[in-house]
Design an enzyme around this catalytic site. Structure first.
Site, short mmCIF file in Angstrom:
data_model
loop_
_atom_site.label_atom_id
_atom_site.label_comp_id
_atom_site.label_asym_id
_atom_site.label_seq_id
_atom_site.Cartn_x
_atom_site.Cartn_y
_atom_site.Cartn_z
N THR A 112 0.84 -1.19 0.00
CA THR A 112 0.00 0.00 0.00
C THR A 112 0.88 1.24 0.00
O THR A 112 1.92 1.27 0.64
CB THR A 112 -0.91 0.02 1.25
OG1 THR A 112 -1.80 -1.10 1.19
CG2 THR A 112 -1.72 1.30 1.34
N GLY A 113 0.44 2.27 -0.71
CA GLY A 113 1.17 3.53 -0.73
C GLY A 113 1.54 3.96 -2.13
O GLY A 113 1.32 3.23 -3.11
N GLU B 64 0.25 -4.66 6.42
CA GLU B 64 1.53 -4.75 5.72
C GLU B 64 2.50 -5.64 6.48
O GLU B 64 3.23 -6.45 5.89
CB GLU B 64 2.13 -3.36 5.55
CG GLU B 64 1.40 -2.49 4.54
CD GLU B 64 1.90 -1.07 4.52
OE1 GLU B 64 1.72 -0.41 3.47
OE2 GLU B 64 2.45 -0.60 5.53
N GLY C 68 4.04 2.62 7.35
CA GLY C 68 2.73 2.88 7.91
C GLY C 68 2.21 4.29 7.73
O GLY C 68 1.09 4.59 8.16
N ARG C 69 2.97 5.16 7.09
CA ARG C 69 2.44 6.51 6.87
C ARG C 69 1.28 6.49 5.88
O ARG C 69 0.51 7.44 5.80
CB ARG C 69 3.56 7.45 6.42
CG ARG C 69 4.56 7.74 7.53
CD ARG C 69 5.69 8.65 7.12
NE ARG C 69 6.78 8.58 8.11
CZ ARG C 69 8.05 8.77 7.84
NH1 ARG C 69 8.42 9.06 6.59
NH2 ARG C 69 8.96 8.69 8.78
N GLY C 70 1.16 5.38 5.13
CA GLY C 70 0.01 5.22 4.25
C GLY C 70 -1.21 4.65 4.94
O GLY C 70 -2.27 4.52 4.33
N ASP D 139 6.47 -3.96 -1.34
CA ASP D 139 5.87 -2.83 -0.64
C ASP D 139 6.89 -1.70 -0.55
O ASP D 139 8.10 -1.91 -0.70
CB ASP D 139 5.43 -3.25 0.77
CG ASP D 139 4.24 -2.45 1.27
OD1 ASP D 139 3.97 -1.37 0.70
OD2 ASP D 139 3.58 -2.90 2.22
N GLY D 140 6.39 -0.52 -0.29
CA GLY D 140 7.26 0.64 -0.10
C GLY D 140 7.69 0.75 1.36
O GLY D 140 7.38 -0.09 2.20
#
Length: 267
Positions: A56-57, A135, A127-129, A113-114
């Site tokens: 995610t992101g 995740e 986790g900023r997304g 993932d980013g």
């Protein structure tokens, strides 16, 4: 952010390749660097028949787009995606990527993932997304965890960007939990803030119906494993954005090309 980028570079390190005459320079944006890292991860690591965790992101979005593109071209077959958020699920469905869940596939071939921060030991902040719990669960269930970033995400130490280190908490008595987190990192001059939606100002709610407390550090937080364990012992904490010893490969796109770091090469 605009960066001068060598359009003809094929190097996999950050060493500048000499040439005569000099190759032309083009301006490449941060988002384009994210896309470069994402496409390399998909093209180099995903094979037909794999079960793949979909991150995610903003960077992971490019990887999902690339998977959908290759499936449409029929260069990949029998791929099953396990999304880490409702947002990613909707994106994957729009691209006709077959989806399943971690209960059906408890072991994934890999996840892409980013990350928000990456240190020299491949420890991460994520986790900023807004999807750190899912995740982390998908990353832990994967044989390989491929992390894709642009070079702005590389830090000397975790927390070094000055940006948020997220903690997912239950809504009940969240202020109590935030105070405990601040106290835990008092020596790091930590400030804990509840995450809100930019457009509405309402408290941000995760896909798991939880809240997110963002921690901001002015000083280093010290032993990361000890910090991780201590946060998890605070009542109300569901999980946190420290991803320690999880990444098997980190792909970094920067102004001189792409660098690939593998966990095995650090040991």
């Amino acid at each position: 952010m605009a960066i001068a980028y060598n359009a003809h570079s094929t190097t996999t390190t950050f060493a500048v390749m000499a040439s005569s005459p000099p190759p032309p320079l083009v301006i490449i944006t941060q988002d384009e660097l994210k896309k470069i890292a994402a496409y390399k991860a998909v093209d180099d690591f995903i094979e037909s028949g794999m079960v793949v965790g979909l991150g995610t992101g903003s960077t992971a979005k490019h990887a999902v787009d690339r998977i959908g593109e290759i499936l449409q071209q029929e260069n990949l077959t029998n791929i099953i995606g396990i999304p880490t958020s409702m947002r990613t699920r909707e994106q994957a469905l729009s691209l006709n990527i077959p989806l399943s869940d971690i209960e059906t596939h408890p072991v994934l071939d890999l996840a892409i993932d980013g990350a928000d921060e990456v240190d020299s030991d491949l420890n991460l902040v994520k986790g900023r997304g807004g999807a750190l719990l899912r995740e982390k669960m998908i990353g832990c269930a994967s044989k390989k965890f491929i992390v894709i970033v642009d070079e702005s995400k590389i830090v000397e130490h975790i927390g070094g960007s000055g940006l948020a280190m997220p903690v997912e908490v239950v809504p009940f008595c969240w202020k109590f939990t935030a105070q405990k987190l601040e106290l835990l990192f008092k020596e790091s001059e930590c400030v804990a803030k509840i995450r809100t939606c930019l457009k509405t100002g309402d408290v941000f709610v995760t896909d798991n119906s939880n809240y997110t407390i963002d921690l901001y550090f002015k000083k280093q937080i010290g032993d990361l494993k000890a910090a991780s364990d201590a946060m998890l012992r605070i009542p109300g904490v569901v999980d946190h954005g420290l991803f320690l010893d999880m990444a098997t490969t980190v792909i970094v796109a920067g102004d001189h090309g792409v660098m690939v770091k593998n966990k095995s090469s650090l040991s």
